[in-house]
Design an enzyme around this catalytic site. Structure first.
Site, mmCIF file in Angstrom:
data_model
loop_
_atom_site.group_PDB
_atom_site.id
_atom_site.type_symbol
_atom_site.label_atom_id
_atom_site.label_comp_id
_atom_site.label_asym_id
_atom_site.label_seq_id
_atom_site.Cartn_x
_atom_site.Cartn_y
_atom_site.Cartn_z
ATOM 1 N N LYS A 33 -6.385 7.371 17.555
ATOM 2 C CA LYS A 33 -5.461 7.359 18.705
ATOM 3 C C LYS A 33 -5.457 8.757 19.331
ATOM 4 O O LYS A 33 -4.463 9.486 19.238
ATOM 5 C CB LYS A 33 -4.052 6.971 18.228
ATOM 6 C CG LYS A 33 -3.932 5.526 17.779
ATOM 7 C CD LYS A 33 -3.798 4.556 18.924
ATOM 8 C CE LYS A 33 -2.458 4.675 19.632
ATOM 9 N NZ LYS A 33 -2.402 3.826 20.828
ATOM 10 N N TYR A 40 -0.405 9.027 4.422
ATOM 11 C CA TYR A 40 0.153 8.647 3.125
ATOM 12 C C TYR A 40 0.316 9.837 2.184
ATOM 13 O O TYR A 40 0.984 9.738 1.163
ATOM 14 C CB TYR A 40 -0.712 7.572 2.446
ATOM 15 C CG TYR A 40 -0.765 6.266 3.209
ATOM 16 C CD1 TYR A 40 0.181 5.961 4.187
ATOM 17 C CD2 TYR A 40 -1.759 5.332 2.971
ATOM 18 C CE1 TYR A 40 0.131 4.779 4.895
ATOM 19 C CE2 TYR A 40 -1.808 4.134 3.685
ATOM 20 C CZ TYR A 40 -0.857 3.870 4.650
ATOM 21 O OH TYR A 40 -0.905 2.694 5.359
ATOM 22 N N ASP A 60 -5.673 0.750 18.551
ATOM 23 C CA ASP A 60 -4.962 -0.475 18.951
ATOM 24 C C ASP A 60 -5.921 -1.451 19.626
ATOM 25 O O ASP A 60 -5.881 -2.664 19.381
ATOM 26 C CB ASP A 60 -3.746 -0.159 19.849
ATOM 27 C CG ASP A 60 -4.056 0.832 20.957
ATOM 28 O OD1 ASP A 60 -5.114 1.492 20.895
ATOM 29 O OD2 ASP A 60 -3.246 0.971 21.888
ATOM 30 N N ASP A 101 -6.068 1.032 6.573
ATOM 31 C CA ASP A 101 -5.273 0.115 5.756
ATOM 32 C C ASP A 101 -5.010 -1.172 6.541
ATOM 33 O O ASP A 101 -5.235 -2.287 6.070
ATOM 34 C CB ASP A 101 -3.948 0.822 5.414
ATOM 35 C CG ASP A 101 -3.184 0.115 4.309
ATOM 36 O OD1 ASP A 101 -3.673 -0.907 3.812
ATOM 37 O OD2 ASP A 101 -2.093 0.600 3.958
ATOM 38 N N ASP A 130 -7.295 -4.993 6.342
ATOM 39 C CA ASP A 130 -6.613 -6.248 5.984
ATOM 40 C C ASP A 130 -6.775 -7.289 7.094
ATOM 41 O O ASP A 130 -6.944 -8.471 6.829
ATOM 42 C CB ASP A 130 -5.123 -6.010 5.726
ATOM 43 C CG ASP A 130 -4.859 -5.668 4.267
ATOM 44 O OD1 ASP A 130 -5.831 -5.297 3.568
ATOM 45 O OD2 ASP A 130 -3.706 -5.755 3.811
#
Ligand code: NAD
Length: 371
Positions: free
Chosen positions: A194, A143, A227, A251, A255
């Site tokens: 990852k 970000y 993942d 993020d 959630d």
């Protein structure tokens, strides 16, 4: 007896109403405790600060925030301030707090109270009693990395670029927070990245491994591909204790985890900074995940549990009062088990109450637990 300085920033909308219920609990502990006292000061943030001072947070309030042992934040924003200049919009107050205090570690717990297990979209046996913590890096990564742009190529096509950048220092300091938190919980950290396809993922795995060896060999560490972590959160979330991860994956994963617990009105959070070199204390801000809910503001309908649970996190993670934090969490669980519900978590057969009644019931449950 220790005295802790708390800065209360209720903000706008329902922030004011839910903070009043935190003040009720602070008064309870000040009356009851012979271990610590809270000295509170209150200031303006968000739209209400703009109306009074022309800025979303004043320098004087920032100075108080800098000196506080913990900041409890309500919520900011609302349609009234939709057209104020961009740099003075209510959210600018929160962003300045995060930036100036360098609050790089974002804690998002996902707790499923047994009484609310049927409100989850997952099966009761998968979520009942769930208590996990996602630790998200908040100030770096995808970000913020440069270049970050959309450019027009020679052939007229456009190309969007975001850059994921992390340094050893940024990963190491987050990993330390993760290990510290795990020590106050069930002593287990999963590092999600990852490393199979991202160079930053390789660095995350290497740095967290090195930090673990040097700083926290007593904590159990496992690496998990981000993942797979997303999948495991749905399959068997109770296998996790603390999940440490970068800004982007954090993020999404936080959630995902949050949705297992039902309403926005139930979700607390915290943001921590680096330890002070002299005192070892971290700057810290505790806030509900929800916003100022203009649709129900001023009507006494808001669920105060997210803000109260944020205060409980402050007790646990900033004030070394884990026993008192456990009591607050137990009081919340007891009140929910007794059938009281605010509108957002209402279920058939339960008793609907407002913000004040819910706050009073939690204070009464605390009184009972400590009698
Ligand atoms: P919101 O979280 O304020 O509300 C979303 C929905 O959830 C609304 O229907 C609301 O009534 C309900 N809700 C939220 N908290 C609740 C609670 N404690 N009890 C019962 N119901 C609750 O999000 P929004 O409507 O998208 O945003 C409203 C304002 O809040 C906007 O100005 C937005 O910018 C701001 N906002 C601020 C923060 C913050 O202060 N950290 C976070 C998100 C949104």
């Amino acid at each position: 007896m220790a005295t802790f300085n708390l800065l209360l920033l209720p903000g706008d909308g329902i922030g004011v109403e839910t903070m009043a219920e935190v003040e009720r609990l602070i008064a309870f502990f000040n009356k009851k405790s012979n271990k610590a006292q809270f000295a509170t000061s209150t200031d303006l943030v968000g739209g209400v600060a703009y109306d009074t001072h022309g800025v979303a947070i004043t320098d004087a309030a920032m100075a108080k925030a800098d000196a506080a042992d913990a900041i409890i934040f309500g919520a900011v924003g609302g349609p009234k301030w939709d057209s104020v200049p961009y740099e003075h919009r209510p959210e600018a107050g929160l962003l300045r707090l995060r930036k100036d205090l360098d609050l790089f570690a974002n804690l998002r717990p996902a707790i499923c109270y047994p009484a609310l297990a049927d409100a989850s979209t997952l099966k009761r046996e998968v979520v009942e009693g769930l208590d996990i913590l996602i630790l998200r890096e908040l100030t770096g990564g995808t970000y913020f990395g440069e270049p970050k742009e959309i450019v027009t190529l020679e052939n007229g096509e456009k190309r969007g670029v975001d850059t994921t950048v992390y340094t050893t220092r940024e990963i190491d300091r987050l990993a330390r927070v993760g290990f510290d938190l795990a020590r106050k919980r069930r002593n287990k950290v999963h590092m999600a990245a990852k490393w199979n396809v991202m160079r930053t993922g390789v660095l995350w795995r290497d740095v967290v491994t090195a930090t673990h060896k040097a700083y926290a060999p007593d904590v159990t560490l496992e690496h998990i591909l981000a993942d797979n972590c997303a999948m495991q959160l749905i399959r068997n979330p109770k296998q996790f204790d603390v999940i440490v991860t970068d800004n982007l994956f954090g993020d999404v994963l936080s959630d995902e985890a949050a949705m297992m617990t039902g309403s926005l009105g139930m979700l607390p959070s915290a943001s921590l900074g680096a330890p002070d070199p002299k005192t070892g204390k971290r700057k810290s801000l505790y806030e509900p995940v929800h916003g100022s809910a203009p649709d129900i503001a001023g009507q006494g309908l808001a669920n105060p549990i997210a803000t109260i649970a944020s205060f409980a996190m402050a007790l646990r993670y900033s004030l070394d009062m884990a026993k008192e934090a456990d009591l607050v969490d137990q009081a919340i669980a007891d009140v929910l088990a007794s059938g009281l519900r605010t509108g957002d978590i209402m279920q058939p057969g339960m008793t609907k109450v407002g913000t004040t009644e819910m706050g009073k019931a939690i204070a009464a449950a605390l009184e009972k637990l400590t009698a």
